[in-house]
Design a protein around this motif. Structure first.
Motif, PDB file in Angstrom:
ATOM      1  N   CYS A 153      -6.526   0.075  -8.905  1.00  0.00           N
ATOM      2  CA  CYS A 153      -5.587  -0.399  -7.883  1.00  0.00           C
ATOM      3  C   CYS A 153      -5.999  -1.781  -7.389  1.00  0.00           C
ATOM      4  CB  CYS A 153      -5.536   0.570  -6.712  1.00  0.00           C
ATOM      5  SG  CYS A 153      -4.783   2.152  -7.088  1.00  0.00           S
ATOM      6  N   TRP A 154      -7.276  -1.953  -7.114  1.00  0.00           N
ATOM      7  CA  TRP A 154      -7.757  -3.259  -6.649  1.00  0.00           C
ATOM      8  C   TRP A 154      -7.581  -4.325  -7.719  1.00  0.00           C
ATOM      9  CZ3 TRP A 154      -8.274  -4.816  -1.957  1.00  0.00           C
ATOM     10  CH2 TRP A 154      -8.508  -3.887  -0.963  1.00  0.00           C
ATOM     11  N   ILE A 155      -7.795  -3.972  -8.967  1.00  0.00           N
ATOM     12  CA  ILE A 155      -7.572  -4.929 -10.059  1.00  0.00           C
ATOM     13  C   ILE A 155      -6.110  -5.369 -10.085  1.00  0.00           C
ATOM     14  CG2 ILE A 155      -7.571  -5.212 -12.569  1.00  0.00           C
ATOM     15  CD1 ILE A 155     -10.358  -5.248 -11.395  1.00  0.00           C
ATOM     16  N   TYR A 214      -3.980  -5.342  -7.540  1.00  0.00           N
ATOM     17  CA  TYR A 214      -3.712  -6.170  -6.366  1.00  0.00           C
ATOM     18  C   TYR A 214      -4.235  -7.591  -6.565  1.00  0.00           C
ATOM     19  CZ  TYR A 214      -2.932  -1.683  -4.038  1.00  0.00           C
ATOM     20  OH  TYR A 214      -2.482  -0.442  -3.696  1.00  0.00           O
ATOM     21  N   ILE A 215      -5.411  -7.722  -7.134  1.00  0.00           N
ATOM     22  CA  ILE A 215      -5.987  -9.044  -7.378  1.00  0.00           C
ATOM     23  C   ILE A 215      -5.137  -9.824  -8.374  1.00  0.00           C
ATOM     24  CG2 ILE A 215      -7.966 -10.231  -8.415  1.00  0.00           C
ATOM     25  CD1 ILE A 215      -9.724  -8.013  -7.100  1.00  0.00           C
ATOM     26  N   LYS A 257      -0.379   5.441  -5.961  1.00  0.00           N
ATOM     27  CA  LYS A 257      -0.876   6.674  -5.346  1.00  0.00           C
ATOM     28  C   LYS A 257      -0.200   7.895  -5.957  1.00  0.00           C
ATOM     29  CE  LYS A 257       0.101   8.405  -1.196  1.00  0.00           C
ATOM     30  NZ  LYS A 257       0.351   8.438   0.238  1.00  0.00           N
ATOM     31  N   LYS A 266      -6.915   5.382 -10.175  1.00  0.00           N
ATOM     32  CA  LYS A 266      -8.207   5.248  -9.493  1.00  0.00           C
ATOM     33  C   LYS A 266      -8.234   3.973  -8.652  1.00  0.00           C
ATOM     34  CE  LYS A 266     -10.570   7.927 -12.852  1.00  0.00           C
ATOM     35  NZ  LYS A 266     -11.818   8.554 -13.018  1.00  0.00           N
ATOM     36  N   PRO A 267      -8.948   4.022  -7.524  1.00  0.00           N
ATOM     37  CA  PRO A 267      -8.978   2.868  -6.612  1.00  0.00           C
ATOM     38  C   PRO A 267      -9.447   1.563  -7.266  1.00  0.00           C
ATOM     39  CG  PRO A 267      -9.918   4.785  -5.544  1.00  0.00           C
ATOM     40  CD  PRO A 267      -9.662   5.166  -6.972  1.00  0.00           C
ATOM     41  N   PHE A 268     -10.367   1.653  -8.208  1.00  0.00           N
ATOM     42  CA  PHE A 268     -10.845   0.446  -8.880  1.00  0.00           C
ATOM     43  C   PHE A 268      -9.693  -0.265  -9.584  1.00  0.00           C
ATOM     44  CE2 PHE A 268     -12.358  -1.571 -12.800  1.00  0.00           C
ATOM     45  CZ  PHE A 268     -13.185  -2.538 -12.257  1.00  0.00           C
ATOM     46  N   LEU A 286       4.340  -4.881  -2.172  1.00  0.00           N
ATOM     47  CA  LEU A 286       3.002  -4.311  -2.348  1.00  0.00           C
ATOM     48  C   LEU A 286       2.941  -2.872  -1.843  1.00  0.00           C
ATOM     49  CD1 LEU A 286       0.637  -7.269  -1.454  1.00  0.00           C
ATOM     50  CD2 LEU A 286       0.840  -6.102  -3.656  1.00  0.00           C
ATOM     51  N   SER A 324       1.767   0.112  -4.102  1.00  0.00           N
ATOM     52  CA  SER A 324       0.699   0.997  -3.632  1.00  0.00           C
ATOM     53  C   SER A 324       1.147   2.458  -3.647  1.00  0.00           C
ATOM     54  CB  SER A 324       0.293   0.586  -2.223  1.00  0.00           C
ATOM     55  OG  SER A 324      -0.645   1.472  -1.704  1.00  0.00           O
TER      56      SER A 324
END
Length: 76
Positions: A37-39, A41-42, A28, A33-35, A20, A24
């Motif tokens: 990135c979270w998708i 990771y999920i 970067k 975009k952070p949104f 991870l 990550s």
């Protein structure tokens, strides 16, 4: 048998975290975009196949060091 299973779970978790961190760092570097990135990771945590792939990336990163290999400084 229990000791072997516990060691496998421990190292799988360690290499998942390492994988991870590679993901990550890559996100970067590509300025995702952070949104999104979270998708990602999920999806990694929900989908077992991607979790396994990220774990293998973590294992390979110990030997290959993808961050140095893929993202060298422009001065080097």
């Amino acid at each position: 048998e229990r000791i072997g299973a516990n060691i496998q779970i421990l190292f799988s978790t360690i290499f998942l975290v390492t994988g991870l961190s590679v993901v990550s760092y890559t996100l970067k570097e590509y300025k995702v975009k952070p949104f999104f990135c979270w998708i990602i990771y999920i999806i990694v945590f929900i989908q077992p196949f991607f979790s396994l792939v990220v774990t293998w990336v973590g294992i390979m990163d110990v030997w290959v060091d993808f961050r140095k290999l893929l993202f060298r400084e422009k001065g080097e």
